[in-house]
Design an enzyme around this catalytic site. Structure first.
Site, mmCIF file in Angstrom:
data_model
loop_
_atom_site.group_PDB
_atom_site.id
_atom_site.type_symbol
_atom_site.label_atom_id
_atom_site.label_comp_id
_atom_site.label_asym_id
_atom_site.label_seq_id
_atom_site.Cartn_x
_atom_site.Cartn_y
_atom_site.Cartn_z
ATOM 1 N N ASN A 214 0.848 -1.199 0.000
ATOM 2 C CA ASN A 214 0.000 0.000 0.000
ATOM 3 C C ASN A 214 0.880 1.245 0.000
ATOM 4 O OD1 ASN A 214 0.579 0.778 2.846
ATOM 5 N ND2 ASN A 214 -0.405 -1.198 3.252
ATOM 6 N N ASP A 283 -4.489 -6.072 4.889
ATOM 7 C CA ASP A 283 -5.558 -6.873 5.498
ATOM 8 C C ASP A 283 -5.571 -8.302 4.963
ATOM 9 O OD1 ASP A 283 -6.497 -4.917 7.219
ATOM 10 O OD2 ASP A 283 -7.638 -3.940 5.609
ATOM 11 N N LYS A 293 8.256 -17.478 -10.762
ATOM 12 C CA LYS A 293 7.616 -16.284 -11.335
ATOM 13 C C LYS A 293 6.396 -16.693 -12.170
ATOM 14 C CE LYS A 293 8.496 -12.304 -14.206
ATOM 15 N NZ LYS A 293 9.253 -11.805 -15.314
ATOM 16 N N PHE A 327 -4.331 3.525 14.879
ATOM 17 C CA PHE A 327 -4.658 4.532 13.869
ATOM 18 C C PHE A 327 -5.874 4.044 13.093
ATOM 19 C CE2 PHE A 327 -1.439 7.894 13.436
ATOM 20 C CZ PHE A 327 -0.601 7.504 14.460
ATOM 21 N N LYS A 341 -13.605 1.020 16.330
ATOM 22 C CA LYS A 341 -12.291 0.333 16.397
ATOM 23 C C LYS A 341 -11.652 0.510 17.772
ATOM 24 C CE LYS A 341 -11.603 0.551 11.509
ATOM 25 N NZ LYS A 341 -11.013 1.200 10.357
ATOM 26 N N LYS A 345 -10.969 -3.035 19.462
ATOM 27 C CA LYS A 345 -9.561 -3.448 19.590
ATOM 28 C C LYS A 345 -9.017 -3.188 21.000
ATOM 29 C CE LYS A 345 -8.863 -2.663 14.653
ATOM 30 N NZ LYS A 345 -7.909 -2.810 13.557
HETATM 31 O O1 C5P Z 1 -9.251 -2.044 11.189
HETATM 32 P P1 C5P Z 1 -8.260 -1.101 10.604
HETATM 33 O O2 C5P Z 1 -7.311 -1.726 9.642
HETATM 34 O O3 C5P Z 1 -8.830 0.156 10.071
HETATM 35 O O4 C5P Z 1 -7.415 -0.639 11.877
HETATM 36 C C1 C5P Z 1 -6.314 0.195 11.780
HETATM 37 C C2 C5P Z 1 -5.402 -0.020 12.942
HETATM 38 O O5 C5P Z 1 -5.200 -1.427 13.148
HETATM 39 C C3 C5P Z 1 -4.029 0.561 12.703
HETATM 40 O O6 C5P Z 1 -3.475 0.972 13.934
HETATM 41 C C4 C5P Z 1 -3.279 -0.617 12.096
HETATM 42 O O7 C5P Z 1 -1.889 -0.507 12.342
HETATM 43 C C5 C5P Z 1 -3.863 -1.803 12.832
HETATM 44 N N1 C5P Z 1 -3.950 -3.046 12.053
HETATM 45 C C6 C5P Z 1 -3.333 -4.185 12.516
HETATM 46 N N2 C5P Z 1 -3.434 -5.357 11.822
HETATM 47 C C7 C5P Z 1 -4.140 -5.427 10.684
HETATM 48 C C8 C5P Z 1 -4.782 -4.278 10.196
HETATM 49 C C9 C5P Z 1 -4.669 -3.109 10.887
HETATM 50 O O8 C5P Z 1 -2.689 -4.122 13.558
HETATM 51 N N3 C5P Z 1 -4.212 -6.550 10.043
#
Ligand code: C5P
Length: 406
Positions: A214, A283, A293, A327, A341, A345
């Site tokens: 990304n 994600d 390849k 974040f 979130k 979380k």
């Molecule tokens: O759910 P979302 O991806 O929007 O959440 C963002 C937060 O979760 C950020 O702090 C990111 O670093 C963390 N994150 C994570 N593991 C993932 C996706 C996001 O720790 N797989």
């Protein structure tokens, strides 16, 4: 650090309030600071440089080029910028603000501003119509977004005979702002704490030569790591692939994939008092990356993706007494998504940005954010540099820590 080890570089531009700066120089010098003065050519028309060289005990500089007669030849604008712990432009005219905001370096003061790596504060003073001019306001917004501090002038009687906004603030208030900024530089408020920060993107392999990733540059996480280290913390930075250098005093652990980041964060979590997850974790990952390849034989191809673990949720679930910060980069319903979130979380704080706004989010030097805390409070941060936002995030964390101790 003792005042005598700190150098304040005062830049005086050509506003009539220049005469008031003599009192400021005198006070800072009496407090024990090293004070150096640069005057623009117009400032010299208003007040004699001798006033400032006498008060500061140092020659006043104006000229970009003057004959170098010592055997130690130094590039003066760079060495002056390097020596300064703080640069203060007072009074700051519309002209110097316009030059600084637009990269014009055509005299010593504007050149030193560009060469400075220390904080630079501007105290504007001018006629009300000039102050209110949209171009001036645009320049001020730009300076602020670049991390410069611009302090609004007072309202009152102006030298041009009118009354309104544009009057230089009192020397008391200017001195207080300067001292506050210098004291902040020295504070070791995170001494004894270990801060674990994640930063950058992750890279999920598709085959030996390709990957999914990304736009994250890592700038936000690196700015937090640097700021925490300056406040005296032990800092461990778990970083995805970025092109940034390791901030001074920070221990970096380099990772590529989300699974590697998860393992590194889980391992480092035990020693940490504060965990800040600024990384943009992918994600999804490719279920089975090809070992060779992939050839472009077919007209279409598809990748089978599986979900990556949510690293932050797992850290939040076992946070104990730690402060855990996440974040949220959102494109819609910022508040609702961020608050959900924060709760899901199990975080103490979430820094939410609407990444559709210009100047916010990935791969830029600035950010616009709202910080939501688990005590229900929120703080809106207008367009600012990632370095300045990092300081605000740490201030909020320290605030949270103090409340927990009560
Ligand atoms: O759910 P979302 O991806 O929007 O959440 C963002 C937060 O979760 C950020 O702090 C990111 O670093 C963390 N994150 C994570 N593991 C993932 C996706 C996001 O720790 N797989």
């Amino acid at each position: 650090m003792a005042p005598s080890h700190k150098t304040i570089l005062i830049g005086i531009s050509g506003g009539i309030a220049a005469y008031k700066v003599a009192e400021l120089v005198s006070r800072l010098k009496k407090k024990g600071y090293q004070v150096e003065v640069i005057m623009t050519e117009s400032a010299r028309q208003l007040v004699a440089p001798l006033t400032f060289s006498t008060l500061s005990g140092r020659p006043v500089r104006t000229e970009m080029f003057h004959e170098i007669v010592t055997e130690h030849v130094e590039v003066e604008h760079i060495s002056m910028a390097d020596r300064a712990d703080l640069m203060v432009i007072v009074p700051a005219t519309a002209n110097i603000i316009g030059k600084a905001a637009n990269g014009i370096a055509d005299d010593l003061l504007s050149t030193v501003i560009m060469a400075a790596s220390c904080p630079v504060m501007y105290f504007p003073a001018m006629n009300t119509r000039m102050w209110e001019h949209p171009v001036l306001q645009e320049n001020i917004t730009k300076l602020r977004s670049l991390g410069y501090e611009v302090i609004d002038p007072d309202s009152g009687f102006l030298a041009c005979g009118t009354s309104g906004k544009g009057r230089l603030g009192s020397i008391d208030s200017i001195e207080a702002k300067i001292l506050e900024t210098l004291e902040k530089q020295d504070r070791q408020t995170l001494a004894g704490k270990t801060v674990l920060v994640s930063a950058g993107p992750t890279r999920e392999p598709v085959d030996p030569v390709r990957y999914l990733t990304n736009r994250s540059s890592g700038k936000m996480g690196y700015a937090i790591a640097a700021a925490a280290s300056k406040r005296g913390a032990e800092v461990v930075l778990v970083s995805g692939p970025v092109s940034l250098s390791v901030p001074t005093g920070v221990k970096r652990i380099s990772v590529e994939t989300a699974l590697e980041m998860q393992a590194a964060m889980a391992e480092q979590m035990d020693q940490a008092d504060i965990v800040i997850m600024a990384a943009a974790v992918a994600d999804y990952r490719v279920a089975k990356p090809a070992t060779e390849k992939i050839k472009k034989d077919d007209e279409e191809m598809s990748l089978n993706l599986v979900k990556n673990p949510d690293i932050l949720s797992a850290l939040g679930a076992r946070k104990g007494q730690r402060i855990v910060v996440g974040f949220a980069a959102e494109t819609n319903d910022l508040k609702a998504n961020a608050l959900s979130k924060l709760k899901k979380k199990n975080l103490n704080m979430i820094v939410a940005n609407d990444v559709t706004q210009a100047g916010a989010g990935f791969d830029v030097d600035t950010n616009i954010a709202v910080i939501y805390r688990d005590n229900g409070s929120s703080r809106e941060i207008p367009l600012t540099s990632k370095e300045a936002l990092a300081e605000i995030i740490l201030d909020e964390i320290e605030c949270n820590d103090k409340e927990d101790e009560r």
